[in-house]
Write a protein that holds these residues in place. Structure first.
Motif, PDB file in Angstrom:
ATOM      1  N   VAL A   1       0.765  -1.190  -0.040  1.00 15.23           N
ATOM      2  CA  VAL A   1      -0.115   0.006  -0.054  1.00 15.23           C
ATOM      3  C   VAL A   1       0.950   1.385  -0.092  1.00 15.23           C
ATOM      4  O   VAL A   1       0.427   2.298  -0.789  1.00 15.23           O
ATOM      5  CB  VAL A   1      -1.012  -0.186   1.000  1.00 15.23           C
ATOM      6  CG1 VAL A   1      -1.595   1.134   1.308  1.00 15.23           C
ATOM      7  CG2 VAL A   1      -1.948  -0.960   1.073  1.00 15.23           C
ATOM      8  N   GLU A   2       2.006   1.212   0.788  1.00 11.63           N
ATOM      9  CA  GLU A   2       2.965   2.477   0.770  1.00 11.63           C
ATOM     10  C   GLU A   2       3.620   2.852  -0.517  1.00 11.63           C
ATOM     11  O   GLU A   2       3.672   3.817  -0.940  1.00 11.63           O
ATOM     12  CB  GLU A   2       3.728   2.009   1.996  1.00 11.63           C
ATOM     13  CG  GLU A   2       4.671   3.344   2.133  1.00 11.63           C
ATOM     14  CD  GLU A   2       5.801   3.173   3.268  1.00 11.63           C
ATOM     15  OE1 GLU A   2       6.722   4.096   3.210  1.00 11.63           O
ATOM     16  OE2 GLU A   2       5.671   2.416   4.259  1.00 11.63           O
ATOM     17  N   ALA A   3       3.710   1.513  -1.239  1.00 13.99           N
ATOM     18  CA  ALA A   3       4.384   1.708  -2.644  1.00 13.99           C
ATOM     19  C   ALA A   3       3.406   2.146  -3.778  1.00 13.99           C
ATOM     20  O   ALA A   3       3.562   2.151  -4.964  1.00 13.99           O
ATOM     21  CB  ALA A   3       5.064   0.454  -3.037  1.00 13.99           C
ATOM     22  N   GLY A   4       2.226   1.993  -3.324  1.00 14.01           N
ATOM     23  CA  GLY A   4       1.137   2.504  -4.201  1.00 14.01           C
ATOM     24  C   GLY A   4       0.346   1.246  -4.909  1.00 14.01           C
ATOM     25  O   GLY A   4       0.141   1.439  -6.401  1.00 14.01           O
ATOM     26  N   ILE A   5       0.673   0.112  -4.516  1.00 10.42           N
ATOM     27  CA  ILE A   5       0.375  -1.130  -5.431  1.00 10.42           C
ATOM     28  C   ILE A   5      -0.816  -1.895  -4.724  1.00 10.42           C
ATOM     29  O   ILE A   5      -0.806  -2.084  -3.367  1.00 10.42           O
ATOM     30  CB  ILE A   5       1.719  -2.105  -5.385  1.00 10.42           C
ATOM     31  CG1 ILE A   5       2.811  -1.430  -6.132  1.00 10.42           C
ATOM     32  CG2 ILE A   5       1.505  -3.614  -6.044  1.00 10.42           C
ATOM     33  CD1 ILE A   5       4.120  -2.200  -6.237  1.00 10.42           C
ATOM     34  N   ASP A   6      -1.754  -2.317  -5.245  1.00 10.07           N
ATOM     35  CA  ASP A   6      -2.973  -3.145  -4.845  1.00 10.07           C
ATOM     36  C   ASP A   6      -2.390  -4.496  -4.277  1.00 10.07           C
ATOM     37  O   ASP A   6      -2.009  -5.068  -5.048  1.00 10.07           O
ATOM     38  CB  ASP A   6      -4.266  -2.995  -5.808  1.00 10.07           C
ATOM     39  CG  ASP A   6      -5.201  -3.716  -5.206  1.00 10.07           C
ATOM     40  OD1 ASP A   6      -5.256  -4.429  -4.261  1.00 10.07           O
ATOM     41  OD2 ASP A   6      -6.048  -3.897  -6.208  1.00 10.07           O
ATOM     42  N   PRO A   7      -2.677  -4.791  -3.038  1.00  8.90           N
ATOM     43  CA  PRO A   7      -2.286  -6.042  -2.461  1.00  8.90           C
ATOM     44  C   PRO A   7      -2.967  -7.284  -3.365  1.00  8.90           C
ATOM     45  O   PRO A   7      -2.384  -8.411  -3.113  1.00  8.90           O
ATOM     46  CB  PRO A   7      -2.588  -6.066  -0.836  1.00  8.90           C
ATOM     47  CG  PRO A   7      -2.722  -4.350  -0.667  1.00  8.90           C
ATOM     48  CD  PRO A   7      -3.159  -3.917  -1.932  1.00  8.90           C
TER      49      PRO A   7
END
Length: 318
Positions: free
Chosen positions: A281-287
């Motif tokens: 989430v911090e990297a802007g990626i949907d888990p």
């Protein structure tokens, strides 16, 4: 030495008859173990050289030169060619073949008897050879990806790559995120540069003819101006080699079970699924995404967050 003769030097390239004669002279039968398939078509080797766009200022590294089919064509254009060959019989014969069939180019050729996976910069320094600016090769099929990645990592001076590999390997290397064949080789090759398919090569230009077609893959190495991510914002005490190690490790983990979501696939890489989710989430990626959806730049962004938060296991950086 001047380069004025490079543009006009013409080598007597090897055809099917000459390839068979050389192999018979050396008592060589191409082996699957060494991934040997010898090119015997002059038009194909000149096509490879043209696609590589090397010039008279390029110092070329060739892996697996075999009997010298591509070597001779490279010497017509390149400033120097340094070939790395694992088979002693082939390595010992190559200088003679070059002297006989491309005599004006002989002084610009050198062969290193070595496993390409163990090739190091010191092999060039010790031989007083210029470091390569280009890698152009018909790579041994059985180790093509490991050899490719090793060479571009070991020699930061390589600006352009043009290699022939099995067609399916070429397709995987150049695959785009979201594709069914996109995977670890795609991510890792994309870390070094812009990867593209250059051409397809048919089976009949080889001896022995392989069961499938081959493909030419081109990699244009990223520069500070073209790289899709910055190397100036790394966490303190972290260098590019650490970033690469984390990117590659994350990619390996993400594709180990490619049908899993990233949260699940990376839960063991991190300490838990919840920690993996927080970093994603911090990297802007949907888990909930799968690894096949992430570009190399996405993996880089994820690696930077992991490094910033000191969440990288020590063995990853060794």
């Amino acid at each position: 030495m001047t380069d004025s003769h490079v543009d006009t030097a013409q080598a007597h390239l090897l055809g099917p008859v000459q390839v068979r004669e050389l192999a018979e002279e050396l008592d060589i039968s191409p082996t699957k173990k060494l991934g040997q398939n010898f090119v015997h078509d002059p038009n194909t080797v000149r096509k490879i050289v043209a696609a590589s766009e090397i010039t008279a200022s390029d110092d070329v590294l060739e892996i697996g030169p075999g009997l010298g089919s591509l070597t001779l064509a490279l010497l017509e254009t390149a400033h120097t060619v340094t070939a790395v060959e694992i088979d002693r019989r082939l390595a010992d014969k190559l200088p003679e073949t070059v002297s006989t069939r491309a005599e004006p180019c002989a002084a610009r050729f050198h062969v290193i008897l070595k496993d390409a996976l163990k090739l190091q910069r010191c092999d060039f320094d010790n031989a007083k050879r210029p470091l390569p600016s280009a890698l152009v090769a018909n790579l041994p099929y059985n180790v093509s990806v490991p050899v490719l990645l090793h060479c571009v990592e070991e020699f930061k001076t390589i600006r352009r790559v043009l290699v022939m590999v099995q067609r399916e390997v070429a397709d995987r290397l150049a695959a785009e995120p979201g594709s069914k064949i996109y995977g670890v080789p795609s991510v890792k090759a994309g870390y070094y540069g812009n990867v593209s398919r250059a051409a397809t090569i048919g089976k009949n230009v080889f001896w022995p003819a392989p069961k499938i077609d081959s493909g030419l893959v081109r990699i244009d190495r990223w520069t500070d101006q073209t790289r899709p991510w910055s190397l100036t914002d790394l966490p303190k005490g972290t260098g590019e080699s650490e970033l690469r190690a984390v990117v590659f490790s994350l990619a390996d983990a993400a594709f180990l079970q490619r049908r899993k979501t990233l949260r699940a696939a990376l839960s063991s890489w991190f300490s838990s699924g919840s920690q993996a989710e927080g970093v994603l989430v911090e990297a802007g990626i949907d888990p909930k995404q799968r690894g096949e959806k992430l570009s190399t730049a996405d993996f880089v962004r994820l690696a930077k967050v992991a490094l910033k938060n000191n969440l990288v296991a020590g063995e990853v950086l060794r």
